[in-house]
Design a protein around this motif. Structure first.
Motif, PDB file in Angstrom:
ATOM      1  N   ASN A 196       0.842  -1.195   0.000  1.00 24.33           N
ATOM      2  CA  ASN A 196       0.000   0.000   0.000  1.00 24.33           C
ATOM      3  C   ASN A 196       0.874   1.240   0.000  1.00 24.33           C
ATOM      4  OD1 ASN A 196      -2.492  -1.401   0.185  1.00 24.33           O
ATOM      5  ND2 ASN A 196      -2.175  -1.655   2.365  1.00 24.33           N
ATOM      6  N   LEU A 197       0.528   2.195  -0.851  1.00 23.11           N
ATOM      7  CA  LEU A 197       1.165   3.501  -0.850  1.00 23.11           C
ATOM      8  C   LEU A 197       0.281   4.397   0.014  1.00 23.11           C
ATOM      9  CD1 LEU A 197       3.448   5.272  -1.978  1.00 23.11           C
ATOM     10  CD2 LEU A 197       1.919   5.837  -3.881  1.00 23.11           C
ATOM     11  N   VAL A 198       0.816   4.842   1.147  1.00 29.39           N
ATOM     12  CA  VAL A 198       0.036   5.585   2.136  1.00 29.39           C
ATOM     13  C   VAL A 198       0.468   7.043   2.135  1.00 29.39           C
ATOM     14  CG1 VAL A 198      -0.530   5.788   4.599  1.00 29.39           C
ATOM     15  CG2 VAL A 198      -0.200   3.526   3.574  1.00 29.39           C
ATOM     16  N   ARG A 199      -0.520   7.929   2.205  1.00 25.70           N
ATOM     17  CA  ARG A 199      -0.274   9.368   2.327  1.00 25.70           C
ATOM     18  C   ARG A 199      -1.007   9.869   3.553  1.00 25.70           C
ATOM     19  NH1 ARG A 199      -3.120  13.887   0.691  1.00 25.70           N
ATOM     20  NH2 ARG A 199      -4.601  12.613  -0.507  1.00 25.70           N
ATOM     21  N   LEU A 200      -0.254  10.502   4.460  1.00 23.08           N
ATOM     22  CA  LEU A 200      -0.854  11.112   5.643  1.00 23.08           C
ATOM     23  C   LEU A 200      -0.857  12.620   5.478  1.00 23.08           C
ATOM     24  CD1 LEU A 200       0.839   9.231   8.640  1.00 23.08           C
ATOM     25  CD2 LEU A 200      -1.340   8.735   7.532  1.00 23.08           C
ATOM     26  N   GLU A 201      -2.018  13.209   5.580  1.00 24.37           N
ATOM     27  CA  GLU A 201      -2.114  14.660   5.586  1.00 24.37           C
ATOM     28  C   GLU A 201      -1.559  15.190   6.906  1.00 24.37           C
ATOM     29  OE1 GLU A 201      -6.165  15.847   5.074  1.00 24.37           O
ATOM     30  OE2 GLU A 201      -6.418  14.676   3.246  1.00 24.37           O
ATOM     31  N   PRO A 202      -1.204  16.474   6.967  1.00 26.47           N
ATOM     32  CA  PRO A 202      -0.790  17.055   8.250  1.00 26.47           C
ATOM     33  C   PRO A 202      -1.853  16.778   9.316  1.00 26.47           C
ATOM     34  CG  PRO A 202      -0.298  18.574   6.486  1.00 26.47           C
ATOM     35  CD  PRO A 202      -1.097  17.447   5.867  1.00 26.47           C
ATOM     36  N   GLY A 203      -1.412  16.315  10.474  1.00 26.43           N
ATOM     37  CA  GLY A 203      -2.324  15.967  11.558  1.00 26.43           C
ATOM     38  C   GLY A 203      -2.870  14.552  11.466  1.00 26.43           C
ATOM     39  N   GLY A 204      -2.488  13.803  10.426  1.00 20.52           N
ATOM     40  CA  GLY A 204      -3.024  12.458  10.219  1.00 20.52           C
ATOM     41  C   GLY A 204      -2.276  11.379  10.970  1.00 20.52           C
ATOM     42  N   ARG A 205      -2.905  10.215  11.033  1.00 18.11           N
ATOM     43  CA  ARG A 205      -2.309   9.031  11.651  1.00 18.11           C
ATOM     44  C   ARG A 205      -2.548   7.857  10.707  1.00 18.11           C
ATOM     45  NH1 ARG A 205      -4.669   7.695  17.181  1.00 18.11           N
ATOM     46  NH2 ARG A 205      -4.362   9.897  17.496  1.00 18.11           N
ATOM     47  N   SER A 206      -1.604   6.901  10.723  1.00 14.47           N
ATOM     48  CA  SER A 206      -1.727   5.746   9.840  1.00 14.47           C
ATOM     49  C   SER A 206      -2.823   4.791  10.295  1.00 14.47           C
ATOM     50  CB  SER A 206      -0.398   4.996   9.762  1.00 14.47           C
ATOM     51  OG  SER A 206      -0.017   4.527  11.056  1.00 14.47           O
ATOM     52  N   SER A 207      -3.003   4.684  11.593  1.00 12.24           N
ATOM     53  CA  SER A 207      -3.923   3.717  12.181  1.00 12.24           C
ATOM     54  C   SER A 207      -3.966   3.986  13.671  1.00 12.24           C
ATOM     55  CB  SER A 207      -3.420   2.287  11.935  1.00 12.24           C
ATOM     56  OG  SER A 207      -2.157   2.111  12.565  1.00 12.24           O
ATOM     57  N   GLU A 208      -4.733   3.208  14.367  1.00 13.51           N
ATOM     58  CA  GLU A 208      -4.593   3.174  15.813  1.00 13.51           C
ATOM     59  C   GLU A 208      -3.349   2.332  16.099  1.00 13.51           C
ATOM     60  OE1 GLU A 208      -6.367   4.898  18.038  1.00 13.51           O
ATOM     61  OE2 GLU A 208      -7.529   5.712  16.370  1.00 13.51           O
ATOM     62  N   ARG A 209      -2.710   2.570  17.232  1.00 14.92           N
ATOM     63  CA  ARG A 209      -1.504   1.806  17.554  1.00 14.92           C
ATOM     64  C   ARG A 209      -1.893   0.340  17.712  1.00 14.92           C
ATOM     65  NH1 ARG A 209       2.511   1.025  21.478  1.00 14.92           N
ATOM     66  NH2 ARG A 209       1.037   1.293  23.172  1.00 14.92           N
ATOM     67  N   HIS A 210      -1.155  -0.555  17.015  1.00 11.32           N
ATOM     68  CA  HIS A 210      -1.523  -1.964  16.934  1.00 11.32           C
ATOM     69  C   HIS A 210      -0.296  -2.835  16.709  1.00 11.32           C
ATOM     70  CE1 HIS A 210      -0.907  -0.838  12.795  1.00 11.32           C
ATOM     71  NE2 HIS A 210      -0.808  -2.124  12.495  1.00 11.32           N
ATOM     72  N   TRP A 211      -0.498  -4.146  16.847  1.00 10.19           N
ATOM     73  CA  TRP A 211       0.494  -5.138  16.427  1.00 10.19           C
ATOM     74  C   TRP A 211      -0.243  -6.353  15.883  1.00 10.19           C
ATOM     75  CZ3 TRP A 211       0.750  -9.877  19.047  1.00 10.19           C
ATOM     76  CH2 TRP A 211       0.178  -9.919  20.306  1.00 10.19           C
ATOM     77  N   HIS A 212       0.448  -7.099  14.998  1.00 11.21           N
ATOM     78  CA  HIS A 212      -0.146  -8.243  14.313  1.00 11.21           C
ATOM     79  C   HIS A 212       0.349  -9.560  14.889  1.00 11.21           C
ATOM     80  CE1 HIS A 212      -1.765  -5.758  11.041  1.00 11.21           C
ATOM     81  NE2 HIS A 212      -0.655  -5.059  11.159  1.00 11.21           N
ATOM     82  N   ARG A 213      -0.552 -10.479  15.121  1.00 11.04           N
ATOM     83  CA  ARG A 213      -0.198 -11.801  15.640  1.00 11.04           C
ATOM     84  C   ARG A 213       0.448 -12.677  14.557  1.00 11.04           C
ATOM     85  NH1 ARG A 213      -2.067 -14.187  20.216  1.00 11.04           N
ATOM     86  NH2 ARG A 213      -3.514 -12.463  20.319  1.00 11.04           N
ATOM     87  N   GLU A 214      -0.054 -12.637  13.335  1.00  7.31           N
ATOM     88  CA  GLU A 214       0.384 -13.555  12.280  1.00  7.31           C
ATOM     89  C   GLU A 214       1.162 -12.896  11.145  1.00  7.31           C
ATOM     90  OE1 GLU A 214      -0.177 -16.863  12.445  1.00  7.31           O
ATOM     91  OE2 GLU A 214      -1.326 -16.710  14.297  1.00  7.31           O
ATOM     92  N   GLN A 215       1.031 -11.608  10.962  1.00  8.24           N
ATOM     93  CA  GLN A 215       1.586 -10.960   9.773  1.00  8.24           C
ATOM     94  C   GLN A 215       2.778 -10.062  10.080  1.00  8.24           C
ATOM     95  OE1 GLN A 215      -1.758  -8.954   7.969  1.00  8.24           O
ATOM     96  NE2 GLN A 215      -2.644 -10.860   7.252  1.00  8.24           N
ATOM     97  N   ASP A 216       3.797 -10.191   9.239  1.00  6.19           N
ATOM     98  CA  ASP A 216       4.911  -9.246   9.249  1.00  6.19           C
ATOM     99  C   ASP A 216       4.457  -7.955   8.574  1.00  6.19           C
ATOM    100  OD1 ASP A 216       6.778 -11.045  10.347  1.00  6.19           O
ATOM    101  OD2 ASP A 216       7.395 -11.766   8.374  1.00  6.19           O
ATOM    102  N   GLU A 217       5.081  -6.847   8.960  1.00  3.19           N
ATOM    103  CA  GLU A 217       4.764  -5.546   8.352  1.00  3.19           C
ATOM    104  C   GLU A 217       6.067  -4.764   8.192  1.00  3.19           C
ATOM    105  OE1 GLU A 217       1.511  -1.981   9.123  1.00  3.19           O
ATOM    106  OE2 GLU A 217       2.009  -3.335  10.753  1.00  3.19           O
ATOM    107  N   PHE A 218       6.215  -4.139   7.026  1.00  2.61           N
ATOM    108  CA  PHE A 218       7.416  -3.367   6.714  1.00  2.61           C
ATOM    109  C   PHE A 218       6.987  -2.022   6.148  1.00  2.61           C
ATOM    110  CE2 PHE A 218      10.735  -1.931   3.815  1.00  2.61           C
ATOM    111  CZ  PHE A 218      11.867  -2.054   4.598  1.00  2.61           C
ATOM    112  N   VAL A 219       7.639  -0.941   6.598  1.00  5.94           N
ATOM    113  CA  VAL A 219       7.298   0.411   6.162  1.00  5.94           C
ATOM    114  C   VAL A 219       8.559   1.104   5.667  1.00  5.94           C
ATOM    115  CG1 VAL A 219       6.412   2.657   6.917  1.00  5.94           C
ATOM    116  CG2 VAL A 219       5.380   0.548   7.780  1.00  5.94           C
ATOM    117  N   TYR A 220       8.454   1.768   4.506  1.00  2.00           N
ATOM    118  CA  TYR A 220       9.565   2.518   3.907  1.00  2.00           C
ATOM    119  C   TYR A 220       9.079   3.932   3.614  1.00  2.00           C
ATOM    120  CZ  TYR A 220      13.401   3.719   0.771  1.00  2.00           C
ATOM    121  OH  TYR A 220      14.481   4.322   0.183  1.00  2.00           O
TER     122      TYR A 220
END
Length: 156
Positions: free
Chosen positions: A48-72
């Protein structure tokens, strides 16, 4: 005839929809994403290509039980919030979150311009997401979509 594999990410529709229930959905309205992996026909991992506007958040703070996640991070500066605290990430920096590591994370845009980053994760069919700061839990349903309940299992 085989269609070309290359594409311009800007040709992929941008959305700010979320499966979060209220009041958490409203807090995600400044997050926009383009599902590049879906557009490319990928089935084993999402991009996913994510764009956060000023004042934005990517999500609520979370962690995944089964899935790896990588952010660049591609553009702008974002604040990565984890259990260890806050860390400023700029273009060219990245972060990884291994499956099962109980380290809640999300990204905030406290700057005056958009932040753009790639999120890559696998598509494990049985996934759970834990939200340490709020009364919410996510579990993947049979259709592959995340369903949210309160931590006691009750509906919103």
């Amino acid at each position: 005839m085989t269609k070309p594999s290359g594409f311009d990410p800007r040709s992929v529709p941008e959305s700010n929809s979320t499966g979060y229930p209220e009041p958490y959905a409203a807090r995600a309205r400044k997050r926009w994403y383009r599902r590049l992996g879906d557009h490319a026909g990928l089935s084993h991992f999402g991009v996913n290509l994510v764009r956060l506007e000023p004042g934005g958040r990517s999500s609520e703070r979370h962690w995944h039980r089964e899935q790896d996640e990588f952010v660049y991070v591609l553009e702008g500066e974002t604040v990565l919030v984890t259990d260890a605290g806050e860390e400023l990430l700029g273009p060219g920096m990245c972060a990884g979150f291994p499956a099962g590591a109980a380290n809640g994370h999300h990204f905030l845009n406290r700057s005056g311009r958009d932040v753009v980053f790639l999120v890559v994760g696998d598509r494990t069919p049985t996934e759970e997401a834990t939200y340490p700061d709020i009364d919410m839990h996510g579990r993947t349903g049979p259709d592959g979509r995340m369903r949210f309940t309160r931590k006691d299992g009750s509906a919103f």
